[in-house]
Each structure stands twice: as C-alpha cells, then as structure tokens.
Design an enzyme around this catalytic site. Structure first.
Site, mmCIF file in Angstrom:
data_model
loop_
_atom_site.group_PDB
_atom_site.id
_atom_site.type_symbol
_atom_site.label_atom_id
_atom_site.label_comp_id
_atom_site.label_asym_id
_atom_site.label_seq_id
_atom_site.Cartn_x
_atom_site.Cartn_y
_atom_site.Cartn_z
ATOM 1 N N ASP A 218 54.504 -51.975 -18.666
ATOM 2 C CA ASP A 218 53.472 -51.902 -19.704
ATOM 3 C C ASP A 218 53.491 -53.079 -20.669
ATOM 4 O O ASP A 218 52.674 -53.122 -21.588
ATOM 5 C CB ASP A 218 53.632 -50.610 -20.514
ATOM 6 N N PHE B 124 59.923 -49.657 -11.363
ATOM 7 C CA PHE B 124 59.237 -49.158 -12.551
ATOM 8 C C PHE B 124 60.007 -49.541 -13.813
ATOM 9 O O PHE B 124 61.238 -49.418 -13.862
ATOM 10 C CB PHE B 124 59.145 -47.626 -12.531
ATOM 11 N N ASP B 125 59.282 -49.950 -14.831
ATOM 12 C CA ASP B 125 59.810 -49.934 -16.186
ATOM 13 C C ASP B 125 59.854 -48.470 -16.630
ATOM 14 O O ASP B 125 59.262 -47.599 -15.983
ATOM 15 C CB ASP B 125 58.889 -50.760 -17.089
ATOM 16 N N LEU B 126 60.532 -48.185 -17.745
ATOM 17 C CA LEU B 126 60.590 -46.800 -18.226
ATOM 18 C C LEU B 126 59.670 -46.557 -19.422
ATOM 19 O O LEU B 126 58.613 -45.957 -19.298
ATOM 20 C CB LEU B 126 62.034 -46.417 -18.579
ATOM 21 N N ASP B 127 60.078 -47.017 -20.613
ATOM 22 C CA ASP B 127 59.322 -46.708 -21.829
ATOM 23 C C ASP B 127 57.909 -47.269 -21.763
ATOM 24 O O ASP B 127 57.708 -48.469 -21.553
ATOM 25 C CB ASP B 127 60.034 -47.284 -23.056
#
Length: 214
Positions: free
Chosen positions: A165, A9-12
């Site tokens: 995202d 996963f990416d975070l922001d």
C-alpha cells in the site's frame, strides 16, 4: 499441484488494520520520552516506515531511539492482538491467492509480532515465509527483504509479485526485479505510487484477481 506464481504481501494497510495499536503504542513511547504526542494523521503517514524513522520524524534524538523503540514494542506486544483486524476482503484475497500461488509476507514489523498476529487471525498457515525488520540489514524500499523472501521460498524472480500500500513496497519490488502491485487500502500516497507502478487496485482481492489473470 505445483503452483507457478509467488505473491508477497505487505501487512499494515494491505492485509491488516493495526492502526489503533500502532498509534497507541507510539503515543505511549512519545509520552514516556518527553516527545510531543503526534496526531493520528501524523502517525498514519509513517506507517510502513521503520520505527527508527518514525521516532526521528517525531523529534527523538538518535541517542533516544533505542528506548523509544523498546517502549513502543513493549506496549504494542500487549495490545496488538486485541487491536488488529483483517482489512475488508483481505481474507478472501489470501484464500484466492493460495489456490494458484505460494505466499509470503514482507514487512517492516518484526517477524515475531507478525507471526503472532497472523496466527491470532487464523491465516499464518497460508504463508511459506515471513521476512521482518530483524531479518534484514536494509528494510524496504531496499530490495533485500523481497530477495530474502524469494530465496527462502526457493523460488525464482519470474512470476513473482509484491502487493503493498506504500511506495516503499513498490520501490522494493522494482529494485528486486519482481512485479509491483499497489493497493489503496492503506497509508501510501496514491499519486506517488502511480508514477512508478502501472497496476494499482482498490484492495488486495482485486490485486490477487489481476495476478491470477496474467
């Protein structure tokens, strides 16, 4: 039971919303270094990129990059826990993903800040590894962060997915040879992602549901 899949996963903009903390810290750093204070929309466009790229975009000289980043991180450290929250459905996506996959984080934040935030939000224990900006020579969109996460997890590239995202996440996944999954909850250009990524979903829960089904 052995799990067959890996999800990074990416975070922001993918799992967390720390926009307020990022914007405030950016404004403080710009003000203290005599740079024009950017509009919120301008900062949103840089989220997911490195701090170096962000401050260069806002007019910092290369000589002042170090102090800009230092001021930013000092301020961010003091406010990031209070001003970061989970995105809608993100917690549910992690709980679902944990049922069938090993999980990791690949971010352009520092791993140190990322761990503190995830611990504060009560989800740090779900992740086998966190790869941050200080862990790599070449950040996203380069393949290095994804490959480092996979290697740390002792996993293979088969049945591995990256959820993010922005196009940086998609490009990093493609370069590393794993399956890219886009989400619309963050700051990326959706059309740009659609040009190179077939699977783009409204949020991380939909994305994880798709991964579970394939």
């Amino acid at each position: 039971m052995e799990k067959e899949k890996i999800i990074l996963f990416d975070l922001d903009g993918t799992l967390i919303d720390s926009e307020e903390a990022i914007y405030e810290s950016c404004c403080v750093a710009c003000e203290k270094n005599a740079l024009k204070i950017p509009a919120l929309e301008e900062v949103q466009e840089t989220i997911g990129h490195t701090l170096s790229d962000m401050f260069l975009h806002f007019g910092a000289s290369r000589e002042k990059l170090g102090i800009c980043i230092e001021v930013y991180r000092h301020h961010y450290k003091g406010i990031c826990l209070e001003k970061t929250k989970m995105l809608p459905k993100a917690t549910d996506s992690i709980l679902l993903a944990n049922e069938f996959a090993y999980l990791g984080v690949v971010t352009t934040k520092t791993a140190r800040f990322s761990r503190a935030i995830l611990e504060h939000l009560g989800i740090l224990g779900y992740f086998q590894t966190i790869v941050g900006i200080e862990d790599v020579e070449f950040p996203k969109p380069h393949q290095e962060p994804v490959l480092k996460a996979i290697a740390r997890m002792g996993a293979s590239l088969s049945n591995a997915f990256m959820i993010g995202d922005t196009i940086l996440d998609i490009q990093s996944a493609i370069s590393a040879g794993i399956s890219p999954i886009g989400v619309k909850t963050g700051y990326g250009n959706i059309q740009a992602m659609q040009a190179i990524c077939e699977n783009i979903f409204d949020d991380s829960l939909e994305a994880v549901g798709f991964i579970k089904s394939v």
